[in-house]
Design an enzyme around this catalytic site. Structure first.
Site, mmCIF file in Angstrom:
data_model
loop_
_atom_site.group_PDB
_atom_site.id
_atom_site.type_symbol
_atom_site.label_atom_id
_atom_site.label_comp_id
_atom_site.label_asym_id
_atom_site.label_seq_id
_atom_site.Cartn_x
_atom_site.Cartn_y
_atom_site.Cartn_z
ATOM 1 N N PRO A 74 33.659 -14.316 101.535
ATOM 2 C CA PRO A 74 34.350 -13.450 102.491
ATOM 3 C C PRO A 74 35.744 -13.972 102.829
ATOM 4 C CG PRO A 74 32.082 -13.739 103.149
ATOM 5 C CD PRO A 74 32.303 -14.655 101.986
ATOM 6 N N CYS A 75 36.719 -13.055 102.860
ATOM 7 C CA CYS A 75 38.120 -13.476 102.986
ATOM 8 C C CYS A 75 38.723 -13.137 104.342
ATOM 9 C CB CYS A 75 38.961 -12.825 101.885
ATOM 10 S SG CYS A 75 39.078 -11.017 102.023
ATOM 11 N N GLN A 76 37.950 -12.504 105.262
ATOM 12 C CA GLN A 76 38.569 -11.998 106.483
ATOM 13 C C GLN A 76 39.269 -13.076 107.299
ATOM 14 O OE1 GLN A 76 35.578 -11.235 105.367
ATOM 15 N NE2 GLN A 76 35.073 -9.093 105.685
ATOM 16 N N PHE A 78 40.846 -15.583 106.258
ATOM 17 C CA PHE A 78 42.058 -16.060 105.604
ATOM 18 C C PHE A 78 43.094 -14.953 105.464
ATOM 19 C CE2 PHE A 78 38.706 -18.619 103.185
ATOM 20 C CZ PHE A 78 38.747 -19.653 104.089
#
EC number: 2.1.1.37
Length: 297
Positions: A74-76, A78
Site C-alpha cells: 500500500p502506497c497511501q 508515501f
C-alpha cells in the site's frame, strides 16, 4: 519462471508479467473486492491473508516454490496525495522485504510511488535485501514512456540474487518510447476529445485532451465541481466536458476491455482501478527482466 504476486489488488502487475511470458502461480491480498476481481480473471489460486503475518505467509508460499515475487505494498502513506506519514501500512513494505528474505526467490519486483524511496521503511527494506544477497536496481519509471497513455510515475526496485547493483538499468531505459497519448492507445474507445479530472487544488488544471498522456488515474473519480472555474491550461471549457467513466479509466490503466470487475460498489471499482499497476507498465518491467535473465543464461 514461477511468480507469486503479493498485494495483488485487481491484478494489473500479474497480468503484465503474464503477458511478458511468466507463469503466475499464486496471488495474495486482504481486501474482498480485490480478491473477487482477481479470481474472476485468473485461474491460479488467490489467497486472502494479512501480509503483516510474515511467518504464516512464508509457510503458505513455500509450497509454490516461487522463483520471482512481485508486489506493490500500500502506497497511501508515501503518496503526494496523502499525509506522508509512515504508519502500519508503510510497515507492510518491511513485511514484503522480510517475506523476500525468508523465501529467497531468484528475483523480486517491488513497486510503489516515487516518494517511497525517501522513507525509512524502504531504506530498511533495502537493508534486508542486501543482507541476503540481492543486487538492486531502483528506478522511477514514467508509464507514458513505457506504453501506457498516462503520466504515472512509479518507483520500481528489482532484485536479483548475487547480481551487481544497477543490473537492470540498461534494459529498463533502452525500451523508452515517445509519450503515449490517450488517443493513440484507446482510439475510438473514448468518445470525447477532452475530459475532466478533479484537481487537488483549483490552482491546477482539470481539463485534459486525449491527444496527450492522461494525468495519473487515482482511486477516486469525482464529478465536475461547481466551484471549479477553469484554468489557463485547460484544453476546453469546463462546462463542455465530463469525467471519464470507470471503464474508460480502466482502459487508460491498460486493462483489456473484457476485464471483469467483480464489485458491489462503484467506489470499490474506482479504487481498484486507481490503485492498480498499469498492465502495460508491468509488462514493460517483466519484458526487461526476462531479457536480462535470458542474456544471463
Amino acid at each position: 519462471m514461477k511468480v507469486i504476486d503479493l498485494f495483488c489488488g485487481a491484478g494489473g502487475l500479474s497480468l503484465g508479467f503474464k503477458n511478458a511470458g511468466f507463469t503466475i502461480v499464486a496471488a495474495i491480498d486482504n481486501w474482498d473486492p480485490a480478491l473477487r476481481t482477481y479470481q474472476s480473471n485468473f485461474d491460479h489460486p488467490v489467497i486472502k491473508s494479512d501480509l503483516a503475518d510474515i511467518n504464516t505467509i512464508t509457510g503458505k508460499l513455500k509450497a509454490f516454490k516461487p522463483e520471482i515475487i512481485i508486489g506493490g505494498p500500500p502506497c497511501q502513506d508515501f503518496s503526494s496525495a496523502g499525509f506522508r506519514n509512515e504508519s502500519t501500512r508503510a510497515n507492510l513494505t518491511v513485511a514484503f522485504a522480510k517475506i523476500i528474505g525468508n523465501l529467497k526467490p531468484s528475483y523480486f519486483v517491488f513497486e510503489n510511488v516515487p516518494l517511497a524511496k525517501y522513507s525509512h521503511s524502504f531504506k530498511e527494506a533495502q537493508r534486508i535485501w542486501k543482507e541476503v544477497g540481492y543486487g538492486l536496481t531502483s528506478i522511477v519509471l514514467d508509464a507514458s514512456l513505457c506504453g501506457v497513455p498516462q503520466r504515472r510515475k512509479r518507483l520500481f526496485c528489482i532484485g536479483a540474487r548475487y547480481a551487481s547493483d544497477g543490473f537492470l538499468e540498461r534494459q529498463l531505459q533502452t525500451g523508452y518510447r515517445d509519450p503515449m497519448t490517450v488517443r493513440e492507445y484507446c482510439g475510438s474507445s473514448i468518445k470525447v476529445n477532452n475530459y475532466y479530472r478533479h484537481p487537488r487544488s483549483y490552482k491546477r488544471r482539470a481539463v485534459f485532451s486525449i491527444d496527450e498522456p492522461a494525468p495519473t488515474i487515482r482511486g477516486t473519480n469525482r464529478p465536475v465541481a461547481p466551484g471549479y472555474k477553469g484554468h489557463p491550461r485547460d484544453t476546453a471549457p469546463v462546462a463542455e466536458v465530463r469525467p471519464l467513466t470507470s471503464d474508460e479509466r480502466a482502459l487508460i490503466q491498460t486493462f483489456p476491455p473484457t476485464y471483469i470487475w467483480d464489485v458491489d460498489k462503484r467506489s470499490d471499482k474506482e479504487q481498484l482501478i486507481g490503485n492498480a499497476v498499469p498492465v502495460k507498465l508491468g509488462e514493460y518491467v517483466g519484458n526487461a527482466l526476462r531479457e536480462w535473465i535470458q542474456n544471463k543464461e
